[in-house]
Design a protein around this motif. Structure first.
Motif, PDB file in Angstrom:
ATOM      1  N   LEU A 119      44.662  13.340  66.738  1.00  0.00           N
ATOM      2  CA  LEU A 119      45.367  12.191  66.167  1.00  0.00           C
ATOM      3  C   LEU A 119      45.366  11.023  67.156  1.00  0.00           C
ATOM      4  CD1 LEU A 119      48.316  14.246  64.639  1.00  0.00           C
ATOM      5  CD2 LEU A 119      46.505  13.110  63.343  1.00  0.00           C
ATOM      6  N   VAL A 120      44.248  10.843  67.830  1.00  0.00           N
ATOM      7  CA  VAL A 120      44.097   9.801  68.843  1.00  0.00           C
ATOM      8  C   VAL A 120      44.242   8.417  68.214  1.00  0.00           C
ATOM      9  CG1 VAL A 120      42.516   8.799  70.539  1.00  0.00           C
ATOM     10  CG2 VAL A 120      42.585  11.276  70.213  1.00  0.00           C
ATOM     11  N   LYS A 121      45.044   7.572  68.870  1.00  0.00           N
ATOM     12  CA  LYS A 121      45.233   6.166  68.476  1.00  0.00           C
ATOM     13  C   LYS A 121      45.830   6.003  67.076  1.00  0.00           C
ATOM     14  CE  LYS A 121      41.459   4.377  71.370  1.00  0.00           C
ATOM     15  NZ  LYS A 121      40.192   3.625  71.383  1.00  0.00           N
ATOM     16  N   GLN A 122      46.419   7.063  66.539  1.00  0.00           N
ATOM     17  CA  GLN A 122      46.983   6.969  65.194  1.00  0.00           C
ATOM     18  C   GLN A 122      48.319   6.228  65.193  1.00  0.00           C
ATOM     19  OE1 GLN A 122      45.969   7.773  62.157  1.00  0.00           O
ATOM     20  NE2 GLN A 122      43.985   8.515  62.848  1.00  0.00           N
ATOM     21  N   ASN A 123      48.557   5.457  64.141  1.00  0.00           N
ATOM     22  CA  ASN A 123      49.863   4.828  63.934  1.00  0.00           C
ATOM     23  C   ASN A 123      50.726   5.815  63.156  1.00  0.00           C
ATOM     24  OD1 ASN A 123      52.102   3.319  63.358  1.00  0.00           O
ATOM     25  ND2 ASN A 123      51.055   1.776  62.141  1.00  0.00           N
ATOM     26  N   LEU A 124      51.600   6.518  63.864  1.00  0.00           N
ATOM     27  CA  LEU A 124      52.442   7.552  63.256  1.00  0.00           C
ATOM     28  C   LEU A 124      53.915   7.143  63.273  1.00  0.00           C
ATOM     29  CD1 LEU A 124      50.667  10.565  64.994  1.00  0.00           C
ATOM     30  CD2 LEU A 124      50.353   9.808  62.631  1.00  0.00           C
ATOM     31  N   ARG A 125      54.150   5.869  63.340  1.00  0.00           N
ATOM     32  CA  ARG A 125      55.515   5.373  63.459  1.00  0.00           C
ATOM     33  C   ARG A 125      56.368   5.784  62.257  1.00  0.00           C
ATOM     34  NH1 ARG A 125      57.112  -0.783  65.425  1.00  0.00           N
ATOM     35  NH2 ARG A 125      59.228  -0.248  66.102  1.00  0.00           N
ATOM     36  N   TYR A 126      57.576   6.233  62.536  1.00  0.00           N
ATOM     37  CA  TYR A 126      58.580   6.643  61.547  1.00  0.00           C
ATOM     38  C   TYR A 126      58.278   7.981  60.855  1.00  0.00           C
ATOM     39  CZ  TYR A 126      59.968   1.730  61.965  1.00  0.00           C
ATOM     40  OH  TYR A 126      60.347   0.498  62.442  1.00  0.00           O
ATOM     41  N   VAL A 127      57.201   8.654  61.213  1.00  0.00           N
ATOM     42  CA  VAL A 127      56.902   9.945  60.581  1.00  0.00           C
ATOM     43  C   VAL A 127      57.883  11.001  61.095  1.00  0.00           C
ATOM     44  CG1 VAL A 127      55.175  11.754  60.255  1.00  0.00           C
ATOM     45  CG2 VAL A 127      54.464   9.354  60.334  1.00  0.00           C
ATOM     46  N   LYS A 128      58.292  11.900  60.208  1.00  0.00           N
ATOM     47  CA  LYS A 128      59.215  12.971  60.579  1.00  0.00           C
ATOM     48  C   LYS A 128      58.409  14.232  60.895  1.00  0.00           C
ATOM     49  CE  LYS A 128      63.487  15.236  59.057  1.00  0.00           C
ATOM     50  NZ  LYS A 128      64.503  15.318  57.970  1.00  0.00           N
ATOM     51  N   PHE A 129      58.472  14.655  62.175  1.00  0.00           N
ATOM     52  CA  PHE A 129      57.765  15.852  62.633  1.00  0.00           C
ATOM     53  C   PHE A 129      58.756  16.916  63.114  1.00  0.00           C
ATOM     54  CE2 PHE A 129      54.368  12.622  63.539  1.00  0.00           C
ATOM     55  CZ  PHE A 129      53.358  13.171  62.763  1.00  0.00           C
ATOM     56  N   HIS A 130      59.931  16.995  62.514  1.00  0.00           N
ATOM     57  CA  HIS A 130      60.955  17.944  62.963  1.00  0.00           C
ATOM     58  C   HIS A 130      60.414  19.379  62.942  1.00  0.00           C
ATOM     59  CE1 HIS A 130      64.856  19.814  63.545  1.00  0.00           C
ATOM     60  NE2 HIS A 130      64.667  20.524  62.448  1.00  0.00           N
ATOM     61  N   GLU A 131      60.483  20.039  64.092  1.00  0.00           N
ATOM     62  CA  GLU A 131      60.028  21.424  64.259  1.00  0.00           C
ATOM     63  C   GLU A 131      58.567  21.635  63.867  1.00  0.00           C
ATOM     64  OE1 GLU A 131      62.385  24.924  63.578  1.00  0.00           O
ATOM     65  OE2 GLU A 131      64.238  23.761  63.540  1.00  0.00           O
ATOM     66  N   ALA A 132      57.775  20.577  63.889  1.00  0.00           N
ATOM     67  CA  ALA A 132      56.335  20.726  63.643  1.00  0.00           C
ATOM     68  C   ALA A 132      55.674  21.348  64.873  1.00  0.00           C
ATOM     69  CB  ALA A 132      55.708  19.368  63.340  1.00  0.00           C
ATOM     70  N   ASP A 133      54.577  22.065  64.657  1.00  0.00           N
ATOM     71  CA  ASP A 133      53.821  22.655  65.762  1.00  0.00           C
ATOM     72  C   ASP A 133      52.670  21.716  66.112  1.00  0.00           C
ATOM     73  OD1 ASP A 133      52.436  24.124  67.604  1.00  0.00           O
ATOM     74  OD2 ASP A 133      52.413  25.981  66.439  1.00  0.00           O
ATOM     75  N   LEU A 134      52.859  20.962  67.198  1.00  0.00           N
ATOM     76  CA  LEU A 134      51.848  20.016  67.676  1.00  0.00           C
ATOM     77  C   LEU A 134      51.234  20.499  68.990  1.00  0.00           C
ATOM     78  CD1 LEU A 134      53.944  16.858  66.849  1.00  0.00           C
ATOM     79  CD2 LEU A 134      51.629  17.201  65.994  1.00  0.00           C
ATOM     80  N   SER A 135      51.323  21.795  69.244  1.00  0.00           N
ATOM     81  CA  SER A 135      50.803  22.314  70.509  1.00  0.00           C
ATOM     82  C   SER A 135      49.297  22.094  70.596  1.00  0.00           C
ATOM     83  CB  SER A 135      51.136  23.804  70.657  1.00  0.00           C
ATOM     84  OG  SER A 135      50.718  24.542  69.532  1.00  0.00           O
ATOM     85  N   GLY A 136      48.874  21.565  71.734  1.00  0.00           N
ATOM     86  CA  GLY A 136      47.460  21.305  71.953  1.00  0.00           C
ATOM     87  C   GLY A 136      46.916  20.104  71.201  1.00  0.00           C
TER      88      GLY A 136
END
Length: 201
Positions: A119-136
């Motif tokens: 997700l390089v250079k992505q505009n992810l502003r205001y997204v809800k990632f509660h308890e998401a697995d973003l490992s690595g």
């Protein structure tokens, strides 16, 4: 080109159907299969996909607006330059999917599996990632301002030059992050210090 509107489908196998360039409006799909299906440039608005299987599906160039994909599997799906605007993706699994060029505009991506996502250079502003697995996950230079990253699993995530100011990062283990150049606010600086054993008065 086809259009489905206000339809309900339960346990239907769409895998062999050519759904390219179609339009889905206010439809509900419950436990349906789209495995290895052709859904290039399909559009959905106000649709609900519940426990659907998109493994290996071609969704490149698809556009989804205010749709819900709850507990769906996108393993090895092609999401190249797809767009999800204000969608609810809770509990869905994106392991091994191609997310290059994806656009995510706000929405709820809580409890999703986004391990090793690019997700390089992505505009992810205001997204809800509660308890998401973003490992690595590779989030280098991503705009994560004002996101909800609370309790997210971010072990070995790459956040070089990312901007997380205003994001809720309570419960995130900062000791496992690569954060060189990451822009933080004061609250996050305190959380970072505490996670490294500092005593903050």
């Amino acid at each position: 080109m086809f259009q489905y509107s206000n339809q309900n489908y339960e346990g239907v196998n769409f895998s062999t159907q050519d759904l390219r360039y179609g339009e889905l409006i206010s439809c509900t799909f419950n436990q349906c299969s789209f495995t290895n299906g052709s859904l290039e440039e399909i559009t959905s608005s106000n649709c609900r996909f519940i426990e659907c299987d998109f493994r290996g599906a071609m969704l490149n160039g698809s556009i989804h607006t205010e749709s819900a994909f709850v507990n769906c599997s996108f393993n090895s799906a092609n999401l190249f330059v797809s767009k999800f605007e204000d969608c609810k993706m809770t509990g869905s699994d994106f392991s091994g999917s191609n997310m290059d060029g994806i656009t995510i505009l706000q929405g709820d991506w809580s409890y999703t599996n986004l391990r090793h996502s690019r997700l390089v250079k992505q505009n992810l502003r205001y997204v809800k990632f509660h308890e998401a697995d973003l490992s690595g996950a590779n989030l280098e230079k991503a705009d994560l301002r004002d996101c909800d990253l609370s309790m997210a699993i971010m072990a070995n995530a790459k956040l070089q030059d990312a901007d997380v100011r205003g994001a809720d990062m309570k419960g995130v283990d900062f000791t496992t992050l690569t954060i060189k150049g990451m822009r933080m606010d004061k609250e996050q600086s305190v959380l970072f210090s505490l996670s490294h054993g500092a005593k903050v008065d």
